[in-house]
Design a protein around this motif. Structure first.
Motif, mmCIF file in Angstrom:
data_model
loop_
_atom_site.group_PDB
_atom_site.id
_atom_site.type_symbol
_atom_site.label_atom_id
_atom_site.label_comp_id
_atom_site.label_asym_id
_atom_site.label_seq_id
_atom_site.Cartn_x
_atom_site.Cartn_y
_atom_site.Cartn_z
ATOM 1 N N ARG A 46 -27.457 -27.641 -7.572
ATOM 2 C CA ARG A 46 -26.386 -28.045 -6.646
ATOM 3 C C ARG A 46 -26.208 -29.563 -6.644
ATOM 4 O O ARG A 46 -25.087 -30.064 -6.706
ATOM 5 C CB ARG A 46 -26.706 -27.577 -5.228
ATOM 6 C CG ARG A 46 -26.274 -26.163 -4.920
ATOM 7 C CD ARG A 46 -26.466 -25.914 -3.442
ATOM 8 N NE ARG A 46 -25.522 -25.147 -2.722
ATOM 9 C CZ ARG A 46 -24.237 -24.950 -2.938
ATOM 10 N NH1 ARG A 46 -23.663 -25.470 -3.947
ATOM 11 N NH2 ARG A 46 -23.497 -24.201 -2.161
ATOM 12 N N ARG A 50 -22.868 -31.600 -7.900
ATOM 13 C CA ARG A 50 -22.184 -32.505 -6.956
ATOM 14 C C ARG A 50 -22.098 -33.931 -7.497
ATOM 15 O O ARG A 50 -21.088 -34.607 -7.330
ATOM 16 C CB ARG A 50 -22.910 -32.509 -5.616
ATOM 17 C CG ARG A 50 -22.670 -31.263 -4.811
ATOM 18 C CD ARG A 50 -23.381 -31.332 -3.474
ATOM 19 N NE ARG A 50 -23.177 -30.117 -2.734
ATOM 20 C CZ ARG A 50 -24.099 -29.546 -1.976
ATOM 21 N NH1 ARG A 50 -25.300 -30.088 -1.844
ATOM 22 N NH2 ARG A 50 -23.829 -28.437 -1.328
ATOM 23 N N GLU A 104 -18.004 -13.529 -3.286
ATOM 24 C CA GLU A 104 -18.757 -13.850 -2.075
ATOM 25 C C GLU A 104 -19.146 -15.327 -1.999
ATOM 26 O O GLU A 104 -19.341 -15.855 -0.915
ATOM 27 C CB GLU A 104 -20.024 -12.997 -2.021
ATOM 28 C CG GLU A 104 -19.744 -11.508 -1.972
ATOM 29 C CD GLU A 104 -21.005 -10.673 -2.189
ATOM 30 O OE1 GLU A 104 -22.095 -11.247 -2.380
ATOM 31 O OE2 GLU A 104 -20.882 -9.433 -2.180
ATOM 32 N N THR A 105 -19.288 -15.997 -3.135
ATOM 33 C CA THR A 105 -19.892 -17.335 -3.129
ATOM 34 C C THR A 105 -19.012 -18.484 -3.612
ATOM 35 O O THR A 105 -19.393 -19.635 -3.453
ATOM 36 C CB THR A 105 -21.173 -17.346 -3.990
ATOM 37 O OG1 THR A 105 -20.818 -17.055 -5.339
ATOM 38 C CG2 THR A 105 -22.189 -16.342 -3.486
ATOM 39 N N SER A 106 -17.862 -18.205 -4.196
ATOM 40 C CA SER A 106 -17.115 -19.298 -4.833
ATOM 41 C C SER A 106 -16.620 -20.351 -3.843
ATOM 42 O O SER A 106 -16.424 -21.499 -4.215
ATOM 43 C CB SER A 106 -15.946 -18.757 -5.652
ATOM 44 O OG SER A 106 -14.989 -18.142 -4.827
ATOM 45 N N LYS A 107 -16.440 -19.991 -2.584
ATOM 46 C CA LYS A 107 -15.966 -20.970 -1.591
ATOM 47 C C LYS A 107 -17.037 -22.006 -1.230
ATOM 48 O O LYS A 107 -16.746 -22.984 -0.554
ATOM 49 C CB LYS A 107 -15.489 -20.264 -0.317
ATOM 50 C CG LYS A 107 -14.213 -19.455 -0.509
ATOM 51 C CD LYS A 107 -13.008 -20.338 -0.721
ATOM 52 C CE LYS A 107 -11.745 -19.486 -0.706
ATOM 53 N NZ LYS A 107 -10.549 -20.233 -0.942
ATOM 54 N N GLN A 108 -18.253 -21.807 -1.715
ATOM 55 C CA GLN A 108 -19.312 -22.791 -1.489
ATOM 56 C C GLN A 108 -19.112 -24.041 -2.338
ATOM 57 O O GLN A 108 -19.787 -25.037 -2.134
ATOM 58 C CB GLN A 108 -20.682 -22.187 -1.814
ATOM 59 C CG GLN A 108 -21.075 -21.050 -0.925
ATOM 60 C CD GLN A 108 -22.366 -20.385 -1.384
ATOM 61 O OE1 GLN A 108 -23.016 -20.820 -2.345
ATOM 62 N NE2 GLN A 108 -22.750 -19.323 -0.712
ATOM 63 N N TRP A 109 -18.194 -23.943 -3.298
ATOM 64 C CA TRP A 109 -17.959 -25.040 -4.231
ATOM 65 C C TRP A 109 -16.539 -25.554 -4.062
ATOM 66 O O TRP A 109 -15.628 -24.798 -3.768
ATOM 67 C CB TRP A 109 -18.131 -24.548 -5.671
ATOM 68 C CG TRP A 109 -19.488 -23.984 -5.966
ATOM 69 C CD1 TRP A 109 -19.829 -22.671 -5.983
ATOM 70 C CD2 TRP A 109 -20.668 -24.707 -6.273
ATOM 71 N NE1 TRP A 109 -21.153 -22.536 -6.291
ATOM 72 C CE2 TRP A 109 -21.695 -23.772 -6.477
ATOM 73 C CE3 TRP A 109 -20.964 -26.063 -6.400
ATOM 74 C CZ2 TRP A 109 -22.993 -24.141 -6.799
ATOM 75 C CZ3 TRP A 109 -22.252 -26.426 -6.730
ATOM 76 C CH2 TRP A 109 -23.257 -25.491 -6.926
ATOM 77 N N THR A 110 -16.339 -26.846 -4.327
ATOM 78 C CA THR A 110 -14.987 -27.390 -4.378
ATOM 79 C C THR A 110 -14.368 -26.981 -5.708
ATOM 80 O O THR A 110 -15.078 -26.554 -6.632
ATOM 81 C CB THR A 110 -14.989 -28.927 -4.285
ATOM 82 O OG1 THR A 110 -15.599 -29.462 -5.479
ATOM 83 C CG2 THR A 110 -15.728 -29.423 -3.038
#
Length: 177
Positions: A46, A50, A104-110
């Motif tokens: 992560r 970033r 389920e998880t893609s919104k955790q990333w820009t």
């Protein structure tokens, strides 16, 4: 002198520990990593993404770009990441770490971070780098679709397969329609 000897002893112990770890570590994908191991590696991943992705993302796509993104997802991604209403394929169940379900998880990333991940891949996860084989425009189309994936229901995904000519053979539907 006492501190120097202590420092040297600490370095020697760390080197010995690293050698023992390297000689005994089980690299088999069937030997699931520990929660601590996953936590450390996920944190490193992560932070790396970033630090390298930058802030220049996109937030809008045309319907044609999203259609192309769907086609790319259907061709390249669904086998590991699944899709709404689809069960995971055996190949993704055998990977460690298991690929995330992007619905389920893609919104955790820009969007900039998603672009970077898709373009560059992630070492030792099975996530390939698509930058060498796909243009930036193609990758942005895929980012647009992945970014919208959490909003797509199983019925909508099935309708997209029918409308856009998705292969539909990448996994069984989790429930009947």
């Amino acid at each position: 002198m006492k501190y120097l000897l202590g420092f040297i002893a600490a370095v020697v112990l760390m080197v010995i520990g690293a050698i023992i770890f390297a000689a005994t570590y089980n690299v088999a994908a069937s030997a699931r990593g520990s929660t601590l191991e996953f936590g450390i590696l996920h944190s490193v991943m992560r932070n790396s993404v970033r630090a390298r992705a930058g802030e220049d993302g996109r937030e809008t796509w045309t319907e044609e770009e999203l259609r192309k993104g769907f086609e790319q997802y259907d061709e390249m991604c669904i086998i590991c990441h699944s899709a709404p209403g689809k069960e995971r394929r055996p190949i993704s169940k055998g990977m460690d770490p298991e690929p995330p379900n992007l619905a389920e998880t893609s919104k955790q990333w820009t969007t900039a971070q998603l672009f970077w991940i898709i373009k560059n891949g992630i070492k030792m996860t099975g996530m390939p780098a698509f930058g060498p084989t796909h243009s930036d425009a193609e990758i942005w189309n895929l980012v647009g679709f992945v970014h919208r994936l959490p909003e797509i229901t199983a019925d909508k995904f099935l309708a997209m397969e029918r409308e856009f000519g998705g292969s539909g053979d990448h996994g069984e539907h989790a429930h009947s329609h």
